[in-house]
Design a protein around this motif. Structure first.
Motif, PDB file in Angstrom:
ATOM      1  N   SER A  63       0.823  -1.198   0.000  1.00 52.04           N
ATOM      2  CA  SER A  63       0.000   0.000   0.000  1.00 52.04           C
ATOM      3  C   SER A  63       0.867   1.261   0.000  1.00 52.04           C
ATOM      4  O   SER A  63       1.938   1.301   0.596  1.00 52.04           O
ATOM      5  N   LYS A  64       0.356   2.265  -0.659  1.00 55.25           N
ATOM      6  CA  LYS A  64       1.048   3.545  -0.714  1.00 55.25           C
ATOM      7  C   LYS A  64       0.969   4.266   0.639  1.00 55.25           C
ATOM      8  O   LYS A  64       1.831   5.063   0.978  1.00 55.25           O
ATOM      9  N   TYR A  65      -0.071   3.960   1.412  1.00 60.66           N
ATOM     10  CA  TYR A  65      -0.306   4.623   2.684  1.00 60.66           C
ATOM     11  C   TYR A  65      -0.142   3.629   3.828  1.00 60.66           C
ATOM     12  O   TYR A  65      -0.637   2.509   3.756  1.00 60.66           O
ATOM     13  N   PRO A  66       0.530   4.040   4.909  1.00 57.01           N
ATOM     14  CA  PRO A  66       0.682   3.134   6.056  1.00 57.01           C
ATOM     15  C   PRO A  66      -0.656   2.863   6.747  1.00 57.01           C
ATOM     16  O   PRO A  66      -1.584   3.668   6.679  1.00 57.01           O
ATOM     17  N   GLN A  67      -0.732   1.726   7.409  1.00 58.61           N
ATOM     18  CA  GLN A  67      -1.956   1.318   8.095  1.00 58.61           C
ATOM     19  C   GLN A  67      -2.382   2.333   9.160  1.00 58.61           C
ATOM     20  O   GLN A  67      -3.561   2.581   9.352  1.00 58.61           O
ATOM     21  N   GLU A  68      -1.396   2.930   9.856  1.00 58.06           N
ATOM     22  CA  GLU A  68      -1.716   3.911  10.887  1.00 58.06           C
ATOM     23  C   GLU A  68      -2.448   5.124  10.303  1.00 58.06           C
ATOM     24  O   GLU A  68      -3.374   5.664  10.910  1.00 58.06           O
ATOM     25  N   LEU A  69      -2.020   5.556   9.107  1.00 56.58           N
ATOM     26  CA  LEU A  69      -2.674   6.687   8.453  1.00 56.58           C
ATOM     27  C   LEU A  69      -4.105   6.319   8.085  1.00 56.58           C
ATOM     28  O   LEU A  69      -5.026   7.121   8.263  1.00 56.58           O
ATOM     29  N   ARG A  70      -4.303   5.116   7.586  1.00 55.10           N
ATOM     30  CA  ARG A  70      -5.654   4.669   7.232  1.00 55.10           C
ATOM     31  C   ARG A  70      -6.566   4.702   8.451  1.00 55.10           C
ATOM     32  O   ARG A  70      -7.673   5.228   8.397  1.00 55.10           O
ATOM     33  N   GLU A  71      -6.095   4.114   9.560  1.00 58.62           N
ATOM     34  CA  GLU A  71      -6.907   4.065  10.771  1.00 58.62           C
ATOM     35  C   GLU A  71      -7.204   5.461  11.301  1.00 58.62           C
ATOM     36  O   GLU A  71      -8.328   5.752  11.720  1.00 58.62           O
ATOM     37  N   ARG A  72      -6.206   6.322  11.265  1.00 60.90           N
ATOM     38  CA  ARG A  72      -6.382   7.690  11.750  1.00 60.90           C
ATOM     39  C   ARG A  72      -7.393   8.447  10.890  1.00 60.90           C
ATOM     40  O   ARG A  72      -8.253   9.171  11.398  1.00 60.90           O
ATOM     41  N   ALA A  73      -7.320   8.260   9.579  1.00 61.48           N
ATOM     42  CA  ALA A  73      -8.235   8.948   8.672  1.00 61.48           C
ATOM     43  C   ALA A  73      -9.675   8.466   8.872  1.00 61.48           C
ATOM     44  O   ALA A  73     -10.606   9.279   8.940  1.00 61.48           O
TER      45      ALA A  73
END
Length: 113
Positions: free
Chosen positions: A5-15
């Protein structure tokens, strides 16, 4: 194998958490407005990307867990309808058709010992 993924899992969860909380607090007039604004603030390339993350979180049972509508939990009225008008309906109708088929099949096929 799936590409990373281009985006880390932490960023996904935060968003996803940010959108869910902001909608619950009524900060934005619509869900789309919240998604579009937060995606821009967090540097996510497209609002559609964040929308898909939110939908996946709902399916996975995360924030904003989706629940099936109550009408899905009730049996169909068609299945509860009594026999009539020359039609076989409902679960019992399926049983009658299956029994009829098996009765005819068993008289023409010998299963043996």
């Amino acid at each position: 194998m799936a590409r990373p993924s281009k985006y880390p899992q932490e960023l996904r969860e935060r968003a996803v958490r940010a959108v869910t909380e902001s909608v619950e607090q009524g900060e934005y007039p619509s869900l789309f407005e919240a998604i579009r604004t937060i995606a821009g603030k967090l540097g996510i390339g497209s609002a559609e990307t964040l929308r898909k993350w939110i939908r996946q979180a709902e399916v996975d049972g995360g924030p904003g867990q989706a629940r099936p509508p109550r009408k899905w939990l009730r049996p169909s009225p068609r299945l509860l309808r009594p026999y009539g008008h020359g039609e076989l309906t409902g679960v019992s109708g399926v049983g009658i058709i299956a029994a009829s088929f098996l009765r005819r099949w068993s008289t023409t096929h010998y299963l043996g010992d």
